[in-house]
Scaffold this active site. Structure first.
Site, PDB file in Angstrom:
ATOM      1  N   ASP A 224      31.123  76.876  -7.772  1.00  0.00           N
ATOM      2  CA  ASP A 224      30.574  75.910  -8.732  1.00  0.00           C
ATOM      3  C   ASP A 224      30.604  74.542  -8.071  1.00  0.00           C
ATOM      4  OD1 ASP A 224      29.680  74.725 -11.175  1.00  0.00           O
ATOM      5  OD2 ASP A 224      31.737  74.308 -11.766  1.00  0.00           O
ATOM      6  N   SER A 225      29.996  73.557  -8.736  1.00  0.00           N
ATOM      7  CA  SER A 225      30.030  72.176  -8.234  1.00  0.00           C
ATOM      8  C   SER A 225      31.466  71.658  -8.193  1.00  0.00           C
ATOM      9  CB  SER A 225      29.213  71.287  -9.156  1.00  0.00           C
ATOM     10  OG  SER A 225      29.750  71.331 -10.466  1.00  0.00           O
TER      11      SER A 225
ATOM     12  N   CYS B 179      27.604  78.504 -11.860  1.00  0.00           N
ATOM     13  CA  CYS B 179      27.088  77.175 -12.186  1.00  0.00           C
ATOM     14  C   CYS B 179      25.655  77.348 -12.671  1.00  0.00           C
ATOM     15  CB  CYS B 179      27.131  76.326 -10.922  1.00  0.00           C
ATOM     16  SG  CYS B 179      26.302  74.738 -11.061  1.00  0.00           S
TER      17      CYS B 179
ATOM     18  N   GLU C  86      35.861  66.993 -16.762  1.00  0.00           N
ATOM     19  CA  GLU C  86      36.488  66.772 -15.446  1.00  0.00           C
ATOM     20  C   GLU C  86      37.516  65.636 -15.506  1.00  0.00           C
ATOM     21  OE1 GLU C  86      35.866  68.177 -12.162  1.00  0.00           O
ATOM     22  OE2 GLU C  86      34.458  69.695 -12.842  1.00  0.00           O
TER      23      GLU C  86
ATOM     24  N   CYS D  34      26.229  75.457 -19.399  1.00  0.00           N
ATOM     25  CA  CYS D  34      26.992  74.841 -18.306  1.00  0.00           C
ATOM     26  C   CYS D  34      28.365  75.497 -18.323  1.00  0.00           C
ATOM     27  CB  CYS D  34      27.114  73.334 -18.527  1.00  0.00           C
ATOM     28  SG  CYS D  34      28.223  72.504 -17.371  1.00  0.00           S
TER      29      CYS D  34
ATOM     30  N   HIS E  10      31.126  74.442 -17.580  1.00  0.00           N
ATOM     31  CA  HIS E  10      32.227  73.598 -18.052  1.00  0.00           C
ATOM     32  C   HIS E  10      32.422  73.740 -19.576  1.00  0.00           C
ATOM     33  CE1 HIS E  10      31.748  71.534 -14.224  1.00  0.00           C
ATOM     34  NE2 HIS E  10      32.778  70.763 -14.491  1.00  0.00           N
TER      35      HIS E  10
HETATM   36  N1  DGL Z   1      29.278  73.621 -14.146  1.00  0.00           N
HETATM   37  C1  DGL Z   1      27.967  73.247 -13.731  1.00  0.00           C
HETATM   38  C2  DGL Z   1      26.880  73.984 -14.503  1.00  0.00           C
HETATM   39  O1  DGL Z   1      27.126  75.043 -15.043  1.00  0.00           O
HETATM   40  C3  DGL Z   1      27.546  71.837 -13.606  1.00  0.00           C
HETATM   41  C4  DGL Z   1      28.291  70.632 -13.830  1.00  0.00           C
HETATM   42  C5  DGL Z   1      27.802  69.599 -12.856  1.00  0.00           C
HETATM   43  O2  DGL Z   1      28.249  69.643 -11.714  1.00  0.00           O
HETATM   44  O3  DGL Z   1      26.954  68.758 -13.226  1.00  0.00           O
HETATM   45  O4  DGL Z   1      25.748  73.542 -14.540  1.00  0.00           O
END
Ligand code: DGL
Length: 264
Positions: free
Chosen positions: A13-14, A76, A153, A185, A187
């Site tokens: 992931d990012s 991600c 985050e 997302c 997150h």
């Molecule tokens: N967790 C990531 C997603 O599912 C992205 C969050 C990010 O880095 O902007 O898109």
């Protein structure tokens, strides 16, 4: 090289949000070894260009392949939206994303309904969900919610600032009259209980971490790569390290883990 079932699954992931996916994989497939990579140096990816995201993912895939991963799971939505084909063409091993399992689930359970989608700018701009849902009769109501991943985050899950951001976004006219909401997302599962409070009562919140383990297991079986021996090892790599990342890992993965910084 012939991949063996004992080889690890590479998950990336990012940043640390994809740990929600790693946690679900570990819960449902406890025999599987995992190598997780969080590109904390370059996060967030949600407002980066497609070209930049392409460069990041190729470097990460190279590392995961060097580490003998048998399958790559893109944890991600942003990278799944704009770089899935790139990763699949490059990797030469099975590659899964977090979008297809959700699309399959929507087709089965929400056909002909209005469904909301929240995600990063890149995920929403790519219109990947609309394209994959074409012909399903689902009316997708999509909204970018760029403040949510940075709030998470920053460790602000449960904080009233996160509640206010959630209320602000979910009250937008575009999401009026939806019958379900997709958390687009990785997150966002961390905000699920706050999102549930906004909708009160019986409302479907669709989260890739709930639907993805089944697809992953099926794919491992199809490729003869399901690990039936109990030899699981989990490694966590990041491209930048701060004590805050270590703290967040506990929140995202439900336990503290050792983060190793790797220069790509
Ligand atoms: N967790 C990531 C997603 O599912 C992205 C969050 C990010 O880095 O902007 O898109």
């Amino acid at each position: 090289m012939r991949m063996k079932p004992e080889n690890p699954i590479g998950i990336f992931d990012s940043g640390l949000g994809g740990l929600t996916v790693a946690r679900a994989v570990r819960q449902h497939l406890p025999n599987e070894s995992i190598i997780y990579f969080g590109d904390t140096l370059n996060a967030p990816w949600g407002d980066k260009s497609v070209a930049a995201i392409g460069q990041y993912v190729i470097k990460i895939c190279r590392l995961l392949i060097q580490e003998h991963c048998k399958l790559i799971l893109i944890a991600c939505n942003t990278a799944s939206s704009v770089a899935f084909d790139l990763v699949r063409d490059y990797a030469g091993i099975p590659v899964l994303n977090v979008i297809d399992p959700v699309v399959d689930y929507l087709k089965q359970h929400h056909a002909q309904q209005s469904v909301g989608l929240i995600g990063t700018k890149q995920t929403i701009a790519s219109e990947v969900y609309q394209k994959k849902l074409q012909g399903s009769g689902i009316r997708l109501c999509a909204l970018t919610t760029p403040l949510l991943a940075p709030l998470i985050e920053e460790g602000l899950v449960g904080h009233h600032i996160a509640t206010e951001a959630i209320n602000y976004y979910l009250s937008m006219p575009v999401l009026r009259d939806i019958q379900a909401l997709v958390l687009g997302c990785t997150h966002y599962p961390l905000l699920k209980s706050q999102i549930r409070k906004f909708y009160r009562g019986d409302f479907s919140i669709i989260d890739s971490t709930d639907v993805l383990p089944k697809n992953l297991k099926n794919s491992l079986i199809a490729h003869d790569l399901l690990n039936r021996s109990q030899s699981a090892v989990t490694k966590f790599y990041v491209s930048d390290y701060t004590p805050m990342f270590a703290k967040l890992t506990r929140l995202f993965f439900s336990e503290s883990v050792h983060l190793k910084r790797i220069d790509l």
